[in-house]
Design an enzyme around this catalytic site. Sequence first.
Site, PDB file in Angstrom:
ATOM      1  N   LYS A  96      32.605  47.988  30.854  1.00  0.00           N
ATOM      2  CA  LYS A  96      32.451  46.567  30.540  1.00  0.00           C
ATOM      3  C   LYS A  96      31.131  46.346  29.807  1.00  0.00           C
ATOM      4  O   LYS A  96      30.097  46.909  30.186  1.00  0.00           O
ATOM      5  CB  LYS A  96      32.499  45.753  31.836  1.00  0.00           C
ATOM      6  CG  LYS A  96      32.485  44.249  31.621  1.00  0.00           C
ATOM      7  CD  LYS A  96      32.710  43.504  32.934  1.00  0.00           C
ATOM      8  CE  LYS A  96      32.690  41.983  32.706  1.00  0.00           C
ATOM      9  NZ  LYS A  96      32.956  41.229  33.941  1.00  0.00           N
ATOM     10  N   SER A 171      35.872  37.392  33.033  1.00  0.00           N
ATOM     11  CA  SER A 171      35.116  38.002  31.957  1.00  0.00           C
ATOM     12  C   SER A 171      35.467  39.462  31.701  1.00  0.00           C
ATOM     13  O   SER A 171      35.051  40.036  30.701  1.00  0.00           O
ATOM     14  CB  SER A 171      33.620  37.890  32.268  1.00  0.00           C
ATOM     15  OG  SER A 171      33.296  38.589  33.450  1.00  0.00           O
ATOM     16  N   SER A 195      36.243  36.679  37.609  1.00  0.00           N
ATOM     17  CA  SER A 195      36.107  37.421  36.360  1.00  0.00           C
ATOM     18  C   SER A 195      36.805  38.766  36.351  1.00  0.00           C
ATOM     19  O   SER A 195      37.013  39.347  35.293  1.00  0.00           O
ATOM     20  CB  SER A 195      34.624  37.639  36.031  1.00  0.00           C
ATOM     21  OG  SER A 195      34.039  36.460  35.552  1.00  0.00           O
TER      22      SER A 195
END
Length: 486
Positions: A96, A171, A195
Amino acid sequence: MTVAPGPVETSPAARTSDELCSLDAVDLAARIRGGELSAREVVQAHLDRIERHNPAVNAIVTLDPEGALAAAAAADERQARGEDLGPLHGLPIAFKDTHATRGMRTTHGSPLFAEHVPDEDELLVRRIQGAGAIRIGKTNVPEFAAGSHTFNRVFGATRNPYDRARSAGGSSGGAAASLAAGFQPIADGSDMGGSLRNPASFCNVVGLRPTPGRVPSHPAGNLWDTMGVAGPMGRTVADTALLLSVMAGPDPRVPISLDEPGAGFRAPLGRDIAGLRVAFAPDLGGRVPVARDVRDVVERQARVFEDLGCVVTEDCPDLDGAEDVFRTLRAQEFNHGLGALLDSDRASLKPSLVWNIEEGRRLTGADLVRARTGHARIHLAATAFFQRYDVLIAPVSQVTPFAVESEYPTDIDGQPQHTYLDWMRSAYFVTVLGSPALSVPAGFTHAGLPVGLQIVGPPRAERTVLETGAAYEAATGHGRRRPSLP
């Protein structure tokens, strides 16, 4: 819905590559360790698939093919020499883009960090690579991971592999989309208000928000924070548990880290869940609006648990005050972590981020005490609730994947959603419980859009949550439905 193209001719090599990229991580790791596949072969197959399909999805935003193949070759050499192999040996992973990676840019989805290259890996990156995973690149995120829709001014938007006109969530949207698209077999994520869970729901994959402290974060600005956690993602519950087994474990620098080592999560998850006490909360006790198409899917899932022999009762923990607790503590963290950027580069921050930081600046000491007190009360109420029930099941998200051009849904079946957070309450109310929460595929709407089910347990009960998710997954098979890519 995005219309998939008609049949096209693919080479035998492409077909073989796609078949390899569709394997579960547990299976893939076993084949590499057994010598049936090499790490280089596996990494090359995933790089080929990324080259063919990522332009349509935009999940992988930084890629290092040469470095990945060199690392894979070195992994094969270690195996040939008979060296000990980690549980993730040879598995490719793109981290990520909010998690620091040494020598590879980490942009946080912000123009201010577009060329930022860290000098060190953060803890979870070191643990995953130390277990044998091969770093291939980075996955897309919203700006500073703010919001559950993945778009930014550095790389643009990530599109949902099941319908490329729609959001992949966020996210950890790049991570979820890359799993669904077959670009990597495991993925790291993080979760404050959903997220990790929302994108798993949107992309028909699995994601676990662990108990705070299960996966320690270092470095971190607030070592006592229990709102934001890192967690694993996969295409199956077993794959997610495999990744958790190397992410979890104590670290003396993190005061809330749990002492239990992570290796135990690699044990098989098969369990007869007959007799399990299941609380079912399709709208969290009437506290959140849930879109009709989502509710239609979720309400059918109670019957699945009944058929598995569980005792299902419609009930919900006491979440009164969860809204104030979450928004207050989130705003405090945003101001603490990003307030200096607001002062120096306000124009470089998206409006929703500016709003959330300024919400933090308006807080008083009394506000923070009220939130902390409310958090404690909810925790104690949840403790009592989970003495009556083993798990809670509820929708992950209140909506299906929305238009990729929209920042967030502004309406849920006629009820206005005024901020970029409003529509995420079904996820962030659960955050306040401090519980492990698993997002697992629950089926599809009539329009063909994925819906996730949230399986929540008492704090530190990841094993129970994973075993319940595995039994549910085996009974339904919803996660086996894969997207069609151009």
